[in-house]
Design an enzyme around this catalytic site. Structure first.
Site, short mmCIF file in Angstrom:
data_model
loop_
_atom_site.label_atom_id
_atom_site.label_comp_id
_atom_site.label_asym_id
_atom_site.label_seq_id
_atom_site.Cartn_x
_atom_site.Cartn_y
_atom_site.Cartn_z
N ASN A 127 0.89 -1.17 0.00
CA ASN A 127 0.00 0.00 0.00
C ASN A 127 0.93 1.22 0.00
O ASN A 127 1.53 1.55 1.02
CB ASN A 127 -0.86 -0.05 1.26
CG ASN A 127 -2.07 0.83 1.26
OD1 ASN A 127 -2.71 0.98 2.28
ND2 ASN A 127 -2.42 1.44 0.14
N ASN A 160 -6.19 10.83 -1.50
CA ASN A 160 -6.22 9.63 -2.33
C ASN A 160 -5.74 9.92 -3.75
O ASN A 160 -5.65 11.07 -4.18
CB ASN A 160 -7.64 9.05 -2.38
CG ASN A 160 -8.09 8.50 -1.05
OD1 ASN A 160 -7.34 7.84 -0.35
ND2 ASN A 160 -9.34 8.78 -0.68
N GLY A 220 -9.03 -1.16 6.67
CA GLY A 220 -9.88 -2.21 6.13
C GLY A 220 -9.67 -3.54 6.84
O GLY A 220 -10.63 -4.27 7.11
N GLU A 244 -10.32 0.22 -2.31
CA GLU A 244 -10.27 1.42 -1.48
C GLU A 244 -10.99 2.59 -2.15
O GLU A 244 -10.80 2.84 -3.34
CB GLU A 244 -8.81 1.80 -1.18
CG GLU A 244 -8.14 0.87 -0.20
CD GLU A 244 -6.92 1.51 0.45
OE1 GLU A 244 -7.06 2.60 1.05
OE2 GLU A 244 -5.82 0.93 0.33
N ARG A 245 -11.77 3.27 -1.35
CA ARG A 245 -12.45 4.48 -1.81
C ARG A 245 -11.42 5.49 -2.32
O ARG A 245 -10.51 5.88 -1.61
CB ARG A 245 -13.24 5.07 -0.62
CG ARG A 245 -13.98 6.35 -0.90
CD ARG A 245 -14.63 6.92 0.37
NE ARG A 245 -13.64 7.20 1.41
CZ ARG A 245 -13.91 7.89 2.53
NH1 ARG A 245 -15.13 8.33 2.75
NH2 ARG A 245 -12.96 8.10 3.41
N HIS A 300 -16.33 1.53 6.01
CA HIS A 300 -15.98 0.24 5.43
C HIS A 300 -17.21 -0.63 5.29
O HIS A 300 -18.09 -0.63 6.15
CB HIS A 300 -14.95 -0.49 6.30
CG HIS A 300 -13.63 0.20 6.34
ND1 HIS A 300 -12.63 -0.05 5.42
CD2 HIS A 300 -13.14 1.16 7.17
CE1 HIS A 300 -11.58 0.72 5.70
NE2 HIS A 300 -11.87 1.46 6.75
N ASN A 303 -13.05 6.00 9.08
CA ASN A 303 -13.46 6.06 7.68
C ASN A 303 -14.39 4.88 7.41
O ASN A 303 -14.35 3.87 8.12
CB ASN A 303 -12.25 6.08 6.73
CG ASN A 303 -11.31 4.91 6.95
OD1 ASN A 303 -11.46 4.13 7.89
ND2 ASN A 303 -10.34 4.75 6.09
N ASN A 338 -2.05 1.79 7.02
CA ASN A 338 -0.70 1.60 6.51
C ASN A 338 0.02 2.93 6.33
O ASN A 338 1.24 3.02 6.51
CB ASN A 338 -0.74 0.82 5.19
CG ASN A 338 -1.02 -0.65 5.40
OD1 ASN A 338 -0.43 -1.28 6.26
ND2 ASN A 338 -1.93 -1.20 4.62
#
Length: 259
Positions: free
Chosen positions: A14, A66, A228, A216-217, A167, A165, A77
């Protein structure tokens, strides 16, 4: 052309572009900057851009943008990478670090060897949030566990968790056969998730091991996702599928979790 000093890091694949802005101004138009830097062919290439900033509440502040330019509340991560970086560059002297995020104050702890080299990073991710309004998800009940969601022509059994966040966890018999590239964006953008959602597909191997893939969003399918993995652990435990201490196998490697 403006020069940007960066460090490229990854946690289990990641990957992130890390930029130290402790004594510099934040770059304008972070939306476009993140898209340019994270582009796999035309930029550096990454799942996200992480900015390290001063904080009045903690040792440092983390912002994560992102790859699509949207801003995330937290990244498991990513914060592990940040902790290693700020310690090894001397920004923070203590192996226990406080980090201000949009999900609150997070406290990563460095595991060091006898020569003060970072072996691994342990993170207290805080309490999971399960109320639908806290995730948010527009479905009834005190928790969304084992509810049916119509996605295209599919009926998925979903479990929703917030780790700061959102999930959506879907348990499957064989994670390798899941069309993540197709189902992932459909769930991410489903109307019941007003702020979109991260999507985890999880295969329970036994009471102590789970295999997982993640959409992932704002980033698409990635090799790993810390928040996650935490969401999968919470959903596994609440559904009595695993014990409270488990190993989650991701495409990028393994994470050890305890709730």
């Amino acid at each position: 052309m403006k020069t940007i000093e960066f460090v490229k890091m990854h946690g289990l694949g990641n990957d992130f572009v890390m930029v130290d802005l402790m004594d510099r101004e934040v770059y304008p138009d972070l939306n476009n900057l993140a898209q340019e830097l994270c582009h796999r062919q035309l930029g550096i290439g990454a799942d996200g851009l992480i900015l390290i900033l001063p904080s009045t509440q903690a040792d440092v502040r983390m912002r994560i943008i992102n790859a699509d330019g949207s801003e995330a509340e937290m990244c498991g991560n990513g914060i592990r990478c940040l902790a290693k970086m700020v310690y090894e560059t001397g920004l923070v002297k203590s192996p226990v670090i406080t980090v201000e995020t949009l999900a609150g104050i997070i406290r990563p702890e460095l595991i060091l060897d006898d020569h003060n080299r970072v072996l691994s990073v342990k993170v207290d991710m805080g309490e999971p949030r399960l109320l639908p309004r806290d995730i948010p998800v527009l479905l009834p009940g005190e928790m969304v566990l084992g509810q049916t969601l119509h996605v295209g022509e599919e009926q998925l059994i979903i479990n929703t968790v917030s780790m700061g966040n959102p999930h959506c966890v879907v348990f499957v018999p064989d994670v390798e056969k899941v069309p993540v590239q197709t189902l992932g964006p459909l769930v991410e953008n489903h109307q019941v998730f007003p702020e979109k959602t991260n999507v985890e597909f999880a295969e329970v191997i036994n009471r102590h091991e789970v295999k997982m893939r993640v959409w992932e969003r704002g980033a698409g399918e990635t090799m790993a996702c810390g928040t996650g993995a935490c969401a999968v652990a919470v959903a596994s435990i609440l559904n009595n599928l695993t014990e409270r201490e488990i190993t989650i196998h991701l495409n990028g490697g393994d994470l050890e979790l305890f709730w």
